[in-house]
Write a protein that holds these residues in place. Structure first.
Motif, PDB file in Angstrom:
ATOM      1  N   ARG A  58       0.804  -1.129  -0.152  1.00  0.00           N
ATOM      2  CA  ARG A  58      -0.044  -0.094   0.000  1.00  0.00           C
ATOM      3  C   ARG A  58       0.855   1.169  -0.112  1.00  0.00           C
ATOM      4  NH1 ARG A  58      -5.210  -0.970   4.030  1.00  0.00           N
ATOM      5  NH2 ARG A  58      -5.953  -2.634   2.920  1.00  0.00           N
ATOM      6  N   LEU A  59       2.012   0.989   0.756  1.00  0.00           N
ATOM      7  CA  LEU A  59       2.878   2.255   0.620  1.00  0.00           C
ATOM      8  C   LEU A  59       3.421   2.511  -0.340  1.00  0.00           C
ATOM      9  CD1 LEU A  59       4.257   4.689   2.524  1.00  0.00           C
ATOM     10  CD2 LEU A  59       6.119   2.950   2.968  1.00  0.00           C
ATOM     11  N   GLU A  60       3.971   1.553  -1.123  1.00  0.00           N
ATOM     12  CA  GLU A  60       4.421   1.718  -2.541  1.00  0.00           C
ATOM     13  C   GLU A  60       3.438   2.024  -3.422  1.00  0.00           C
ATOM     14  OE1 GLU A  60       6.922   2.067  -5.547  1.00  0.00           O
ATOM     15  OE2 GLU A  60       7.642   1.776  -3.414  1.00  0.00           O
ATOM     16  N   GLN A  61       2.189   1.622  -3.475  1.00  0.00           N
ATOM     17  CA  GLN A  61       1.128   2.168  -4.355  1.00  0.00           C
ATOM     18  C   GLN A  61       0.985   3.638  -4.051  1.00  0.00           C
ATOM     19  OE1 GLN A  61      -2.533  -0.164  -3.512  1.00  0.00           O
ATOM     20  NE2 GLN A  61      -3.490   1.012  -5.413  1.00  0.00           N
ATOM     21  N   MET A  62       0.582   3.992  -2.939  1.00  0.00           N
ATOM     22  CA  MET A  62       0.386   5.292  -2.718  1.00  0.00           C
ATOM     23  C   MET A  62       1.504   6.456  -3.067  1.00  0.00           C
ATOM     24  SD  MET A  62      -1.922   4.814   0.949  1.00  0.00           S
ATOM     25  CE  MET A  62      -2.301   6.469   1.076  1.00  0.00           C
ATOM     26  N   LEU A  63       2.707   5.812  -2.867  1.00  0.00           N
ATOM     27  CA  LEU A  63       3.834   6.984  -3.333  1.00  0.00           C
ATOM     28  C   LEU A  63       3.909   6.886  -4.775  1.00  0.00           C
ATOM     29  CD1 LEU A  63       6.431   6.036  -0.267  1.00  0.00           C
ATOM     30  CD2 LEU A  63       5.007   8.225  -0.753  1.00  0.00           C
ATOM     31  N   SER A  64       3.447   5.914  -5.516  1.00  0.00           N
ATOM     32  CA  SER A  64       3.828   5.896  -6.823  1.00  0.00           C
ATOM     33  C   SER A  64       2.469   5.855  -8.074  1.00  0.00           C
ATOM     34  CB  SER A  64       4.437   4.458  -7.147  1.00  0.00           C
ATOM     35  OG  SER A  64       3.604   3.327  -7.107  1.00  0.00           O
ATOM     36  N   GLU A  65       1.509   5.867  -7.560  1.00  0.00           N
ATOM     37  CA  GLU A  65       0.208   6.144  -8.389  1.00  0.00           C
ATOM     38  C   GLU A  65      -0.288   7.370  -7.964  1.00  0.00           C
ATOM     39  OE1 GLU A  65      -2.533   2.933  -7.831  1.00  0.00           O
ATOM     40  OE2 GLU A  65      -1.110   1.222  -8.228  1.00  0.00           O
ATOM     41  N   PRO A  66      -0.740   8.121  -9.058  1.00  0.00           N
ATOM     42  CA  PRO A  66      -1.361   9.462  -8.987  1.00  0.00           C
ATOM     43  C   PRO A  66      -2.624   9.233  -8.386  1.00  0.00           C
ATOM     44  CG  PRO A  66      -1.566   8.661 -11.379  1.00  0.00           C
ATOM     45  CD  PRO A  66      -0.692   7.684 -10.644  1.00  0.00           C
ATOM     46  N   GLU A  67      -3.585   8.375  -8.478  1.00  0.00           N
ATOM     47  CA  GLU A  67      -4.891   8.178  -7.831  1.00  0.00           C
ATOM     48  C   GLU A  67      -5.060   6.740  -7.258  1.00  0.00           C
ATOM     49  OE1 GLU A  67      -8.194   9.910  -9.894  1.00  0.00           O
ATOM     50  OE2 GLU A  67      -6.854  11.473 -10.855  1.00  0.00           O
ATOM     51  N   PRO A  68      -4.169   6.529  -6.129  1.00  0.00           N
ATOM     52  CA  PRO A  68      -4.452   5.011  -5.669  1.00  0.00           C
ATOM     53  C   PRO A  68      -5.623   4.694  -5.291  1.00  0.00           C
ATOM     54  CG  PRO A  68      -3.038   6.390  -4.317  1.00  0.00           C
ATOM     55  CD  PRO A  68      -3.374   7.409  -5.502  1.00  0.00           C
ATOM     56  N   ARG A  69      -6.138   3.520  -5.479  1.00  0.00           N
ATOM     57  CA  ARG A  69      -7.360   2.850  -4.949  1.00  0.00           C
ATOM     58  C   ARG A  69      -6.878   1.711  -4.047  1.00  0.00           C
ATOM     59  NH1 ARG A  69     -11.744   4.497  -6.297  1.00  0.00           N
ATOM     60  NH2 ARG A  69     -12.775   5.187  -7.858  1.00  0.00           N
ATOM     61  N   ILE A  70      -7.290   1.760  -2.788  1.00  0.00           N
ATOM     62  CA  ILE A  70      -6.729   0.545  -1.762  1.00  0.00           C
ATOM     63  C   ILE A  70      -7.918  -0.422  -2.251  1.00  0.00           C
ATOM     64  CG2 ILE A  70      -6.388   0.134   0.426  1.00  0.00           C
ATOM     65  CD1 ILE A  70      -4.147   1.879  -1.137  1.00  0.00           C
ATOM     66  N   ARG A  71      -7.195  -1.802  -2.016  1.00  0.00           N
ATOM     67  CA  ARG A  71      -8.289  -2.859  -1.740  1.00  0.00           C
ATOM     68  C   ARG A  71      -8.364  -3.178  -0.277  1.00  0.00           C
ATOM     69  NH1 ARG A  71      -7.598  -8.514  -1.399  1.00  0.00           N
ATOM     70  NH2 ARG A  71      -9.319  -9.718  -2.157  1.00  0.00           N
ATOM     71  N   PRO A  72      -9.574  -3.404   0.101  1.00  0.00           N
ATOM     72  CA  PRO A  72      -9.925  -3.499   1.573  1.00  0.00           C
ATOM     73  C   PRO A  72      -9.257  -4.938   1.975  1.00  0.00           C
ATOM     74  CG  PRO A  72     -11.666  -2.748   0.670  1.00  0.00           C
ATOM     75  CD  PRO A  72     -10.845  -2.836  -0.502  1.00  0.00           C
ATOM     76  N   TYR A  73      -8.801  -5.060   3.270  1.00  0.00           N
ATOM     77  CA  TYR A  73      -8.329  -6.235   3.538  1.00  0.00           C
ATOM     78  C   TYR A  73      -9.393  -7.069   4.665  1.00  0.00           C
ATOM     79  CZ  TYR A  73      -5.328  -9.942   6.085  1.00  0.00           C
ATOM     80  OH  TYR A  73      -4.874 -11.056   6.680  1.00  0.00           O
ATOM     81  N   ASP A  74      -9.468  -8.045   4.558  1.00  0.00           N
ATOM     82  CA  ASP A  74     -10.340  -8.867   5.093  1.00  0.00           C
ATOM     83  C   ASP A  74      -9.876 -10.255   5.488  1.00  0.00           C
ATOM     84  OD1 ASP A  74     -12.611 -10.599   6.631  1.00  0.00           O
ATOM     85  OD2 ASP A  74     -14.112 -10.072   5.134  1.00  0.00           O
ATOM     86  N   PRO A  75      -9.406 -10.547   6.629  1.00  0.00           N
ATOM     87  CA  PRO A  75      -8.643 -11.841   7.020  1.00  0.00           C
ATOM     88  C   PRO A  75      -9.719 -13.090   6.674  1.00  0.00           C
ATOM     89  CG  PRO A  75      -8.363 -10.313   8.797  1.00  0.00           C
ATOM     90  CD  PRO A  75      -9.335  -9.539   7.992  1.00  0.00           C
ATOM     91  N   ASP A  76     -10.902 -13.185   7.082  1.00  0.00           N
ATOM     92  CA  ASP A  76     -11.919 -14.061   6.647  1.00  0.00           C
ATOM     93  C   ASP A  76     -11.846 -14.363   5.248  1.00  0.00           C
ATOM     94  OD1 ASP A  76     -12.226 -14.378   9.411  1.00  0.00           O
ATOM     95  OD2 ASP A  76     -13.862 -12.974   9.511  1.00  0.00           O
ATOM     96  N   ARG A  77     -11.977 -13.373   4.512  1.00  0.00           N
ATOM     97  CA  ARG A  77     -11.926 -13.467   3.048  1.00  0.00           C
ATOM     98  C   ARG A  77     -10.496 -13.765   2.457  1.00  0.00           C
ATOM     99  NH1 ARG A  77     -12.814  -8.366   0.720  1.00  0.00           N
ATOM    100  NH2 ARG A  77     -10.728  -8.160   0.790  1.00  0.00           N
ATOM    101  N   ASP A  78      -9.383 -13.335   2.882  1.00  0.00           N
ATOM    102  CA  ASP A  78      -8.083 -13.284   2.097  1.00  0.00           C
ATOM    103  C   ASP A  78      -7.366 -14.285   2.499  1.00  0.00           C
ATOM    104  OD1 ASP A  78      -9.057 -11.149   0.898  1.00  0.00           O
ATOM    105  OD2 ASP A  78      -8.024  -9.763   2.009  1.00  0.00           O
ATOM    106  N   MET A  79      -7.582 -15.146   3.859  1.00  0.00           N
ATOM    107  CA  MET A  79      -6.692 -16.360   4.325  1.00  0.00           C
ATOM    108  C   MET A  79      -7.303 -17.695   3.437  1.00  0.00           C
ATOM    109  SD  MET A  79      -5.858 -15.772   8.297  1.00  0.00           S
ATOM    110  CE  MET A  79      -7.447 -16.109   8.940  1.00  0.00           C
ATOM    111  N   ALA A  80      -6.495 -18.524   3.502  1.00  0.00           N
ATOM    112  CA  ALA A  80      -6.620 -19.711   2.570  1.00  0.00           C
ATOM    113  C   ALA A  80      -7.653 -20.644   3.406  1.00  0.00           C
ATOM    114  CB  ALA A  80      -5.543 -20.282   2.743  1.00  0.00           C
ATOM    115  N   SER A  81      -7.895 -20.412   4.690  1.00  0.00           N
ATOM    116  CA  SER A  81      -8.568 -21.165   5.450  1.00  0.00           C
ATOM    117  C   SER A  81      -8.792 -20.696   6.972  1.00  0.00           C
ATOM    118  CB  SER A  81      -8.157 -22.678   5.706  1.00  0.00           C
ATOM    119  OG  SER A  81      -7.030 -22.827   6.744  1.00  0.00           O
ATOM    120  N   GLN A  82      -9.868 -20.861   7.630  1.00  0.00           N
ATOM    121  CA  GLN A  82     -10.038 -20.369   8.936  1.00  0.00           C
ATOM    122  C   GLN A  82      -8.669 -20.613  10.181  1.00  0.00           C
ATOM    123  OE1 GLN A  82     -11.806 -17.835   9.110  1.00  0.00           O
ATOM    124  NE2 GLN A  82     -13.803 -18.646   8.942  1.00  0.00           N
TER     125      GLN A  82
END
Length: 165
Positions: A58-82
């Motif tokens: 996110r830091l790299e994205q915010m420093l390099s892109e003119p209009e960065p859009r952040i994708r939310p993080y959700d551990p329940d959704r983004d982890m391989a398993s519970q």
């Protein structure tokens, strides 16, 4: 007023609070969940290590892109398993947390005042800047440290096990 030095200090100090706290949790309960849908001390600690790549990205994205859009993080959704965090080696995660945090703090110390103000669009927040992101990370550290301490100090593990069993 945005006090970047206070945020950096908080982020730098987090491993000095969290690592000894996690190591104080008895081995017999470190992986126990207080309820099936709540994380153990092990999972809270490993999660703190697992999120660093997200924040570096996110830091790299915010420093390099003119209009960065952040994708939310959700551990329940983004982890391989519970149970994914239960499979992580705790000592390796704590070592990674400490070293990644030191690298992150060094990067943050080199940011200019203008860079701290760089903004992005985040679908969950009305405003989002590099400052807000890392203030949020500092508060996130405290939240998980508090949860670990609650589990460390928990009196009624036997009662919980009887209710869940």
């Amino acid at each position: 007023m945005q006090d970047t030095e206070t945020v950096i200090t908080s982020l730098a100090n987090a491993p000095r609070i969290i690592l000894p706290l996690v190591r104080e949790v008895p081995a017999a309960v470190v992986k126990r969940r207080p309820r099936p849908d709540k994380w153990s001390a092990h999972e809270h600690a490993c999660h703190l290590a697992e999120v660093h790549p997200l924040f570096f990205g996110r830091l790299e994205q915010m420093l390099s892109e003119p209009e960065p859009r952040i994708r939310p993080y959700d551990p329940d959704r983004d982890m391989a398993s519970q149970d994914a965090l239960l499979q992580v080696d705790l000592e390796q995660a704590l070592t990674r947390f400490e070293s990644d945090r030191a690298r992150l703090v060094e990067k943050l110390r080199r940011l200019s005042d203008e860079e701290w103000q760089r903004a992005a669009t985040h679908p969950e927040y009305s405003q989002y800047s590099i400052f807000i992101m890392f203030r949020h990370l500092s508060l996130h550290d405290s939240h998980h440290a508090y949860r670990i301490e609650e589990l460390l100090l928990k009196r009624d593990w036997d009662k919980v096990e009887t209710q869940n069993g």
